[in-house]
Scaffold this motif. Structure first.
Motif, PDB file in Angstrom:
ATOM      1  N   ARG A  61     -32.795  -8.220 -20.454  1.00 17.31           N
ATOM      2  CA  ARG A  61     -31.355  -8.026 -20.596  1.00 17.31           C
ATOM      3  C   ARG A  61     -30.785  -9.200 -21.387  1.00 17.31           C
ATOM      4  O   ARG A  61     -31.254 -10.334 -21.273  1.00 17.31           O
ATOM      5  CB  ARG A  61     -30.686  -7.923 -19.231  1.00 17.31           C
ATOM      6  N   LEU A  62     -29.763  -8.910 -22.190  1.00 12.83           N
ATOM      7  CA  LEU A  62     -29.156  -9.933 -23.046  1.00 12.83           C
ATOM      8  C   LEU A  62     -27.708 -10.164 -22.629  1.00 12.83           C
ATOM      9  O   LEU A  62     -26.951  -9.211 -22.445  1.00 12.83           O
ATOM     10  CB  LEU A  62     -29.215  -9.501 -24.505  1.00 12.83           C
ATOM     11  N   ALA A  63     -27.345 -11.419 -22.510  1.00  9.86           N
ATOM     12  CA  ALA A  63     -25.966 -11.793 -22.168  1.00  9.86           C
ATOM     13  C   ALA A  63     -25.412 -12.667 -23.289  1.00  9.86           C
ATOM     14  O   ALA A  63     -26.158 -13.349 -23.994  1.00  9.86           O
ATOM     15  CB  ALA A  63     -25.930 -12.545 -20.842  1.00  9.86           C
ATOM     16  N   PHE A  64     -24.105 -12.621 -23.451  1.00  6.72           N
ATOM     17  CA  PHE A  64     -23.476 -13.487 -24.452  1.00  6.72           C
ATOM     18  C   PHE A  64     -22.050 -13.784 -24.027  1.00  6.72           C
ATOM     19  O   PHE A  64     -21.454 -13.067 -23.232  1.00  6.72           O
ATOM     20  CB  PHE A  64     -23.498 -12.847 -25.841  1.00  6.72           C
ATOM     21  N   ARG A  65     -21.526 -14.868 -24.570  1.00  7.61           N
ATOM     22  CA  ARG A  65     -20.135 -15.239 -24.316  1.00  7.61           C
ATOM     23  C   ARG A  65     -19.260 -14.542 -25.348  1.00  7.61           C
ATOM     24  O   ARG A  65     -19.401 -14.788 -26.547  1.00  7.61           O
ATOM     25  CB  ARG A  65     -19.964 -16.755 -24.391  1.00  7.61           C
ATOM     26  N   ARG A  66     -18.384 -13.659 -24.897  1.00  5.34           N
ATOM     27  CA  ARG A  66     -17.568 -12.892 -25.823  1.00  5.34           C
ATOM     28  C   ARG A  66     -16.719 -13.818 -26.675  1.00  5.34           C
ATOM     29  O   ARG A  66     -16.273 -14.888 -26.220  1.00  5.34           O
ATOM     30  CB  ARG A  66     -16.716 -11.864 -25.086  1.00  5.34           C
ATOM     31  N   GLN A  67     -16.465 -13.386 -27.900  1.00  9.21           N
ATOM     32  CA  GLN A  67     -15.810 -14.249 -28.876  1.00  9.21           C
ATOM     33  C   GLN A  67     -14.322 -13.971 -29.036  1.00  9.21           C
ATOM     34  O   GLN A  67     -13.684 -14.553 -29.905  1.00  9.21           O
ATOM     35  CB  GLN A  67     -16.514 -14.081 -30.232  1.00  9.21           C
ATOM     36  N   ASN A  68     -13.785 -13.068 -28.232  1.00 11.64           N
ATOM     37  CA  ASN A  68     -12.347 -12.818 -28.295  1.00 11.64           C
ATOM     38  C   ASN A  68     -11.793 -12.745 -26.881  1.00 11.64           C
ATOM     39  O   ASN A  68     -12.529 -12.898 -25.901  1.00 11.64           O
ATOM     40  CB  ASN A  68     -12.047 -11.523 -29.061  1.00 11.64           C
ATOM     41  N   PHE A  69     -10.512 -12.508 -26.749  1.00  8.70           N
ATOM     42  CA  PHE A  69      -9.902 -12.447 -25.425  1.00  8.70           C
ATOM     43  C   PHE A  69     -10.332 -11.180 -24.687  1.00  8.70           C
ATOM     44  O   PHE A  69     -10.498 -10.118 -25.289  1.00  8.70           O
ATOM     45  CB  PHE A  69      -8.377 -12.488 -25.552  1.00  8.70           C
ATOM     46  N   TRP A  70     -10.481 -11.276 -23.379  1.00  2.63           N
ATOM     47  CA  TRP A  70     -10.966 -10.142 -22.587  1.00  2.63           C
ATOM     48  C   TRP A  70     -10.000  -8.958 -22.651  1.00  2.63           C
ATOM     49  O   TRP A  70     -10.401  -7.810 -22.493  1.00  2.63           O
ATOM     50  CB  TRP A  70     -11.177 -10.564 -21.135  1.00  2.63           C
ATOM     51  N   PHE A  71      -8.715  -9.239 -22.913  1.00  4.52           N
ATOM     52  CA  PHE A  71      -7.729  -8.161 -22.926  1.00  4.52           C
ATOM     53  C   PHE A  71      -7.557  -7.551 -24.318  1.00  4.52           C
ATOM     54  O   PHE A  71      -6.705  -6.690 -24.523  1.00  4.52           O
ATOM     55  CB  PHE A  71      -6.372  -8.662 -22.412  1.00  4.52           C
ATOM     56  N   ASP A  72      -8.366  -8.000 -25.281  1.00  5.31           N
ATOM     57  CA  ASP A  72      -8.312  -7.440 -26.634  1.00  5.31           C
ATOM     58  C   ASP A  72      -9.048  -6.096 -26.633  1.00  5.31           C
ATOM     59  O   ASP A  72     -10.279  -6.044 -26.630  1.00  5.31           O
ATOM     60  CB  ASP A  72      -8.963  -8.403 -27.617  1.00  5.31           C
ATOM     61  N   LEU A  73      -8.302  -4.997 -26.648  1.00  5.83           N
ATOM     62  CA  LEU A  73      -8.891  -3.662 -26.607  1.00  5.83           C
ATOM     63  C   LEU A  73      -8.999  -3.031 -27.998  1.00  5.83           C
ATOM     64  O   LEU A  73      -9.420  -1.877 -28.125  1.00  5.83           O
ATOM     65  CB  LEU A  73      -8.061  -2.747 -25.699  1.00  5.83           C
ATOM     66  N   ILE A  74      -8.647  -3.782 -29.029  1.00  2.00           N
ATOM     67  CA  ILE A  74      -8.630  -3.228 -30.384  1.00  2.00           C
ATOM     68  C   ILE A  74      -9.848  -3.663 -31.197  1.00  2.00           C
ATOM     69  O   ILE A  74     -10.511  -2.842 -31.842  1.00  2.00           O
ATOM     70  CB  ILE A  74      -7.342  -3.660 -31.124  1.00  2.00           C
ATOM     71  N   THR A  75     -10.169  -4.951 -31.159  1.00  2.00           N
ATOM     72  CA  THR A  75     -11.234  -5.500 -31.988  1.00  2.00           C
ATOM     73  C   THR A  75     -12.570  -4.766 -31.861  1.00  2.00           C
ATOM     74  O   THR A  75     -13.234  -4.528 -32.878  1.00  2.00           O
ATOM     75  CB  THR A  75     -11.422  -6.997 -31.683  1.00  2.00           C
ATOM     76  N   PRO A  76     -13.024  -4.395 -30.641  1.00  2.00           N
ATOM     77  CA  PRO A  76     -14.327  -3.725 -30.536  1.00  2.00           C
ATOM     78  C   PRO A  76     -14.437  -2.437 -31.342  1.00  2.00           C
ATOM     79  O   PRO A  76     -15.541  -2.004 -31.669  1.00  2.00           O
ATOM     80  CB  PRO A  76     -14.453  -3.441 -29.030  1.00  2.00           C
ATOM     81  N   PHE A  77     -13.309  -1.825 -31.689  1.00  3.70           N
ATOM     82  CA  PHE A  77     -13.332  -0.534 -32.366  1.00  3.70           C
ATOM     83  C   PHE A  77     -13.111  -0.630 -33.874  1.00  3.70           C
ATOM     84  O   PHE A  77     -13.270   0.350 -34.587  1.00  3.70           O
ATOM     85  CB  PHE A  77     -12.260   0.387 -31.776  1.00  3.70           C
ATOM     86  N   ILE A  78     -12.721  -1.804 -34.363  1.00  2.00           N
ATOM     87  CA  ILE A  78     -12.378  -1.941 -35.782  1.00  2.00           C
ATOM     88  C   ILE A  78     -13.341  -2.914 -36.447  1.00  2.00           C
ATOM     89  O   ILE A  78     -13.366  -4.105 -36.144  1.00  2.00           O
ATOM     90  CB  ILE A  78     -10.923  -2.424 -35.954  1.00  2.00           C
ATOM     91  N   ARG A  79     -14.133  -2.394 -37.360  1.00  2.00           N
ATOM     92  CA  ARG A  79     -15.196  -3.165 -37.994  1.00  2.00           C
ATOM     93  C   ARG A  79     -14.675  -4.424 -38.682  1.00  2.00           C
ATOM     94  O   ARG A  79     -15.273  -5.501 -38.553  1.00  2.00           O
ATOM     95  CB  ARG A  79     -15.922  -2.270 -38.999  1.00  2.00           C
ATOM     96  N   VAL A  80     -13.590  -4.298 -39.430  1.00  2.68           N
ATOM     97  CA  VAL A  80     -13.059  -5.440 -40.176  1.00  2.68           C
ATOM     98  C   VAL A  80     -12.670  -6.578 -39.237  1.00  2.68           C
ATOM     99  O   VAL A  80     -12.927  -7.760 -39.526  1.00  2.68           O
ATOM    100  CB  VAL A  80     -11.840  -5.013 -41.028  1.00  2.68           C
TER     101      VAL A  80
END
Length: 213
Positions: A61-80
């Motif tokens: 299993r792979l874990a990582f420290r996310r690079q944006n705020f946890w409440f950011d619901l937009i970035t994961p869906f937009i490639r740019v």
């Protein structure tokens, strides 16, 4: 499923906050650019026993420290937007290319017929150029095998902030499968992910879709 020796070579995560049990093999991805090494959170004993039993690969299993705020619901869906946050783990690992195919990590299956047919106008090329590139790649693989200097890049949580998939390396995958190579080099990239609730929703939708198909 990663090569056991690659994972055993990692340093152990040294943190008082680390309360993970040792019943799973878990890697915390580092940051290649900042010289932060990947570290083994748990599972060293499991890997040592697996190696003694002559296993080559083991589920990790792979874990990582996310690079944006946890409440950011937009970035994961937009490639740019997501590109601004992407980081690379520090280490190269090895996998069975047929396992990568089985896991469904490819966004497209490259073949001699569709090799180097790219959607971007910037990278479009003639049939002659495509054939030349394909033949050069094939000759290189036949002579040298898979070059670890150019690992296949797998982006974690790429699709819908939930599903992992290849970021770079579809043509290298094509050649490794065609030549039946036993292993390829991979590196893991990461940026962000959706909330656990949304992940469960997307996984449920995918499961139903797969049954329908």
């Amino acid at each position: 499923m990663l090569d056991i020796n690659d994972v055993l070579a990692l340093p152990d995560l040294k943190s008082k906050k680390n309360k993970k049990s040792d019943n799973k093999v878990i890697i915390l991805l580092g940051n290649k650019k900042n010289n932060i090494s990947d570290q083994l959170i748990s599972g060293r004993r499991i890997l040592e026993n697996a190696k003694k039993s002559k296993h080559t690969y083991w589920p990790v299993r792979l874990a990582f420290r996310r690079q944006n705020f946890w409440f950011d619901l937009i970035t994961p869906f937009i490639r740019v937007l997501r590109k601004n946050f992407i980081k690379q783990g520090s280490n190269i690992y090895h996998m069975d290319p047929f396992e990568i195919r089985k896991m469904g990590l490819e966004r497209a299956h490259r073949t001699p017929e569709n090799a180097y047919i790219l959607t971007s106008k910037q990278w479009k090329m003639s049939d002659e150029e495509r054939l030349r590139r394909y033949n050069e790649l094939k000759k290189s693989f036949e002579k040298n095998g898979f070059d670890d200097k150019y690992p296949i890049e797998i982006l974690l949580h790429r699709n819908f902030g939930t599903f992992d998939s290849l970021n770079q390396g579809h043509h290298r995958m094509m050649m490794a499968l065609d030549l039946k190579l036993p292993r390829v080099a991979v590196r893991f990239d990461y940026a962000t992910h959706t909330t656990n609730r949304l992940q469960r929703f997307f996984k449920s939708v995918k499961k139903r879709w797969d049954k329908f198909c």
